[in-house]
Design a protein around this motif. Structure first.
Motif, mmCIF file in Angstrom:
data_model
loop_
_atom_site.group_PDB
_atom_site.id
_atom_site.type_symbol
_atom_site.label_atom_id
_atom_site.label_comp_id
_atom_site.label_asym_id
_atom_site.label_seq_id
_atom_site.Cartn_x
_atom_site.Cartn_y
_atom_site.Cartn_z
ATOM 1 N N ARG A 66 7.432 6.305 9.697
ATOM 2 C CA ARG A 66 6.205 6.913 9.187
ATOM 3 C C ARG A 66 5.309 5.892 8.467
ATOM 4 N NH1 ARG A 66 5.919 10.875 4.210
ATOM 5 N NH2 ARG A 66 6.138 8.806 3.329
ATOM 6 N N GLN A 67 5.925 5.063 7.653
ATOM 7 C CA GLN A 67 5.146 4.060 6.913
ATOM 8 C C GLN A 67 4.477 3.089 7.889
ATOM 9 O OE1 GLN A 67 4.562 4.067 3.763
ATOM 10 N NE2 GLN A 67 3.548 2.099 3.513
ATOM 11 N N SER A 70 1.488 4.589 9.571
ATOM 12 C CA SER A 70 0.262 4.675 8.772
ATOM 13 C C SER A 70 -0.465 3.324 8.715
ATOM 14 C CB SER A 70 0.577 5.181 7.365
ATOM 15 O OG SER A 70 1.298 4.198 6.645
ATOM 16 N N ARG A 130 -13.764 11.083 2.132
ATOM 17 C CA ARG A 130 -12.572 10.335 1.762
ATOM 18 C C ARG A 130 -11.855 9.927 3.039
ATOM 19 N NH1 ARG A 130 -10.134 14.535 -0.617
ATOM 20 N NH2 ARG A 130 -11.231 14.192 -2.551
ATOM 21 N N VAL A 131 -11.413 8.665 3.092
ATOM 22 C CA VAL A 131 -10.628 8.220 4.244
ATOM 23 C C VAL A 131 -9.274 7.711 3.753
ATOM 24 C CG1 VAL A 131 -12.634 7.610 5.651
ATOM 25 C CG2 VAL A 131 -11.541 5.859 4.206
ATOM 26 N N HIS A 132 -8.338 7.634 4.669
ATOM 27 C CA HIS A 132 -7.005 7.157 4.322
ATOM 28 C C HIS A 132 -7.091 5.745 3.740
ATOM 29 C CE1 HIS A 132 -2.859 5.769 4.796
ATOM 30 N NE2 HIS A 132 -2.529 7.044 4.750
ATOM 31 N N PRO A 133 -6.283 5.452 2.724
ATOM 32 C CA PRO A 133 -6.396 4.135 2.068
ATOM 33 C C PRO A 133 -6.107 2.928 2.963
ATOM 34 C CG PRO A 133 -4.598 5.446 1.113
ATOM 35 C CD PRO A 133 -5.350 6.352 2.029
ATOM 36 N N PHE A 134 -5.459 3.120 4.104
ATOM 37 C CA PHE A 134 -5.075 1.948 4.901
ATOM 38 C C PHE A 134 -6.018 1.676 6.075
ATOM 39 C CE2 PHE A 134 -0.343 2.900 3.798
ATOM 40 C CZ PHE A 134 -0.615 2.647 2.467
ATOM 41 N N GLN B 14 6.335 10.769 -0.098
ATOM 42 C CA GLN B 14 6.040 9.338 -0.097
ATOM 43 C C GLN B 14 7.311 8.517 -0.319
ATOM 44 O OE1 GLN B 14 2.871 8.403 0.605
ATOM 45 N NE2 GLN B 14 3.791 6.407 0.860
ATOM 46 N N LEU B 36 1.202 0.117 -2.193
ATOM 47 C CA LEU B 36 0.602 0.817 -1.048
ATOM 48 C C LEU B 36 0.974 2.295 -1.070
ATOM 49 C CD1 LEU B 36 0.916 -1.464 2.131
ATOM 50 C CD2 LEU B 36 -1.121 -0.895 0.829
ATOM 51 N N VAL B 39 -1.294 4.143 -3.577
ATOM 52 C CA VAL B 39 -2.644 4.527 -3.118
ATOM 53 C C VAL B 39 -2.566 5.627 -2.065
ATOM 54 C CG1 VAL B 39 -3.982 2.488 -3.747
ATOM 55 C CG2 VAL B 39 -2.849 2.539 -1.543
ATOM 56 N N GLU B 40 -1.502 5.618 -1.280
ATOM 57 C CA GLU B 40 -1.336 6.699 -0.295
ATOM 58 C C GLU B 40 -1.070 8.029 -1.003
ATOM 59 O OE1 GLU B 40 1.605 5.725 2.747
ATOM 60 O OE2 GLU B 40 0.353 6.773 4.206
ATOM 61 N N PHE B 43 -4.299 9.296 -2.413
ATOM 62 C CA PHE B 43 -5.092 9.855 -1.308
ATOM 63 C C PHE B 43 -4.597 11.265 -0.974
ATOM 64 C CE2 PHE B 43 -5.139 10.470 3.391
ATOM 65 C CZ PHE B 43 -6.502 10.622 3.578
ATOM 66 N N GLU B 46 -5.655 13.710 -3.630
ATOM 67 C CA GLU B 46 -7.088 14.041 -3.514
ATOM 68 C C GLU B 46 -7.320 15.050 -2.392
ATOM 69 O OE1 GLU B 46 -9.581 10.260 -5.218
ATOM 70 O OE2 GLU B 46 -9.011 10.164 -3.110
ATOM 71 N N GLU B 47 -6.625 14.821 -1.276
ATOM 72 C CA GLU B 47 -6.775 15.732 -0.135
ATOM 73 C C GLU B 47 -6.234 17.122 -0.467
ATOM 74 O OE1 GLU B 47 -9.005 14.113 2.105
ATOM 75 O OE2 GLU B 47 -7.663 14.733 3.747
#
Lengths: 405, 86
Positions: A66-67, A70, A130-134, B14, B36, B39-40, B43, B46-47
């Motif tokens: 999963r990581q 992303s 808002r968009v995904h951080p990556f 996560q 990382l 921040v995920e 996110f 927030e969603e």
């Protein structure tokens, strides 16, 4: 002066529309199978070009956690799978001094175009704020090279080369030079591309160089290029290093040349192409009479194919009629920044297996492409020297010369 | 589902843990969540709550959002949900 090293290929890997690995891809090339079909992408009804050589039925989740999912755009996914195949074949494990000096140079043109497309869609079309951080680490076009370096512990030179349709050839030329000059004992190289998304295809539509039905290189009724996607990755290794560990050698990279047309941003130049072809022969110390096979750039556009044939005729003179030149883009499509890497497989097949991949979709001879283009059916032939051409938008040319070992 | 359970669910996903293994006094470090992953998580928060979390990864300690423990994150989210309710 430092002693120059011979450079050999000890591993190959690929994912493309013809196959998920090298054996399947070569089998498809031998059979003259076509990987081009109807595109399966959102909003296809708003595209006028609806075909492509897409990697279909590909479930990335079967290969990545999963990581990783992303962080990996499709072009990175294809690259990593290809790198796994190539490095497994080479039998190399990167640790200590070998890891510190070995690296990865890959070609790519569009970066994470699918990631960009999806995120533009969400902020512009869906109005999200808002968009995904990556998004950035996923779309940057060095992402694939970086992830290869991380997965395989390659700590030497690592970067991405962008020269549109010649990116992979330029990248492999760099890798060759690094091993040749003794900077690195092993370089992982090749390239990838994945821009078969709505925005990607829409942009290409605009240029009006895309075919709506098929890729027919060198055929008088050709009507444009067809885009593909995927990756090709190779292990370039110092010959002595490969021999010392008893590695299987697929072919020798004998030399290369690059040139710039310095004339037009999209129209190819015969002189620029010819200088790159002649330069590669000179660099590899190969006489033009020794070349039996050229994997053409052969995009299937009116301009490229006749210019390329004229350049080959110029360089090879009386020998032009006795060599074979085929465009495998007719099967796997044009992989843009990844194309030279997948096409190098056809050169390796010619050298190792004595089978020359065909130009499929060939229907009508064109007097402006009057060479032996190996129409429609693969051919058995003894090939000891092969060239791979790449002539990019922007007038950037790179030609590699390979020799049987 | 209340804010606490929802936040714990996001952090657990996560950290690839069962929500029952995420306690209020856990720190993100205890849970194996790196920068990382942080921040995920923000996110995802927030969603999930349709809020904006004032967090700058360059200066986490100066951000008006305390991430020193799961409890602090839950408190912060409850405050932001109340403040940003339309």
């Amino acid at each position: 002066m430092r002693e120059m090293k011979r450079v050999v290929i000890t591993g190959a890997g690929t994912v493309n529309a013809l196959g998920r690995n090298v054996p399947d891809t070569l089998e498809a090339m031998r059979e003259g199978r076509c990987g081009i079909g109807e595109l399966d992408i959102p909003d296809i009804d708003r595209l006028s070009v609806k075909i492509g050589a897409q990697v279909k039925g590909f479930t990335a989740e079967n290969h990545f956690n999963r990581q990783q999912m992303s962080l990996y755009d499709r072009f990175t996914q294809f690259t990593l799978l290809s790198a796994r195949e190539a490095i497994a074949q080479s039998g190399l494990e990167f640790a200590g001094e070998l890891a510190a000096r070995s690296g990865v140079v890959l070609g790519n043109s569009g970066g994470g175009m699918t990631t960009l497309d999806e995120n533009y869609r969400s902020v512009y079309e869906e109005g999200k704020n808002r968009v995904h951080p990556f998004v950035v680490p996923k779309l940057m076009n060095n992402a694939a090279a970086s992830h290869v370096s991380m997965e395989f512990n390659l700590k030497g030179p690592a970067f991405t080369v962008a020269s549109a349709c010649a990116s992979s050839n330029h990248a492999m030329a760099q890798a060759f030079q690094m091993v040749h000059g003794g900077m690195a004992p092993v370089m992982v190289t090749g390239g990838s591309e994945s821009m078969l998304c709505f925005g990607g295809v829409k942009a290409w539509e605009g240029l009006r160089v895309m075919s709506k039905d098929a890729c027919r290189p060198f055929s008088a009724n050709r009507n444009g290029m067809v885009q593909g996607e995927g990756a090709g990755v190779f292990v370039f290794e110092d010959y002595d290093h490969a021999r010392a560990r008893g590695a299987e050698i697929l072919a020798e990279v004998a030399g290369f040349a690059m040139s710039s047309d310095a004339s037009d941003i999209v129209m190819p130049s015969k002189q620029g192409a010819a200088r790159a072809i002649a330069g590669a022969l000179a660099d590899a110390r190969i006489d033009r009479s020794e070349v039996q096979y050229i994997n053409a750039h052969g995009t299937g556009t009116a301009a490229n194919d006749k210019t390329e044939c004229a350049a080959v005729a110029d360089v090879f003179g009386p020998y032009a009629d006795s060599l074979m030149i085929s465009s495998t883009k007719s099967m796997h499509g044009h992989l843009i920044g990844g194309t030279g890497a997948v096409e190098l497989l056809a050169c390796i097949m010619a050298l190792r297996d004595g089978i020359v991949a065909p130009t499929i979709g060939y229907e009508e001879p064109d007097p402006e492409c009057a060479l032996d283009v190996v129409p429609n059916q693969a051919r058995e032939a003894k090939v000891s020297v092969a060239l791979s051409n790449a002539f990019a938008f922007g007038g950037l040319n790179a030609v590699l010369a390979l020799r049987k070992v | 589902m209340n804010v606490k359970d929802k936040v714990i669910g996001i952090i657990a996903e996560q950290a690839v843990l069962d929500p029952s293994d995420v306690t209020l006094d856990s720190t993100l470090e205890d849970l194996g969540i790196d920068s990382l992953g942080l921040v995920e998580s923000i996110f995802a928060i927030e969603e999930a709550f349709d809020i904006q979390v004032p967090f700058n990864a360059n200066a986490p300690q100066e951000s008006d959002f305390d991430i020193s423990s799961v409890a602090k994150i839950v408190e912060g989210v409850e405050r932001l949900v109340a403040e940003q309710k339309v």
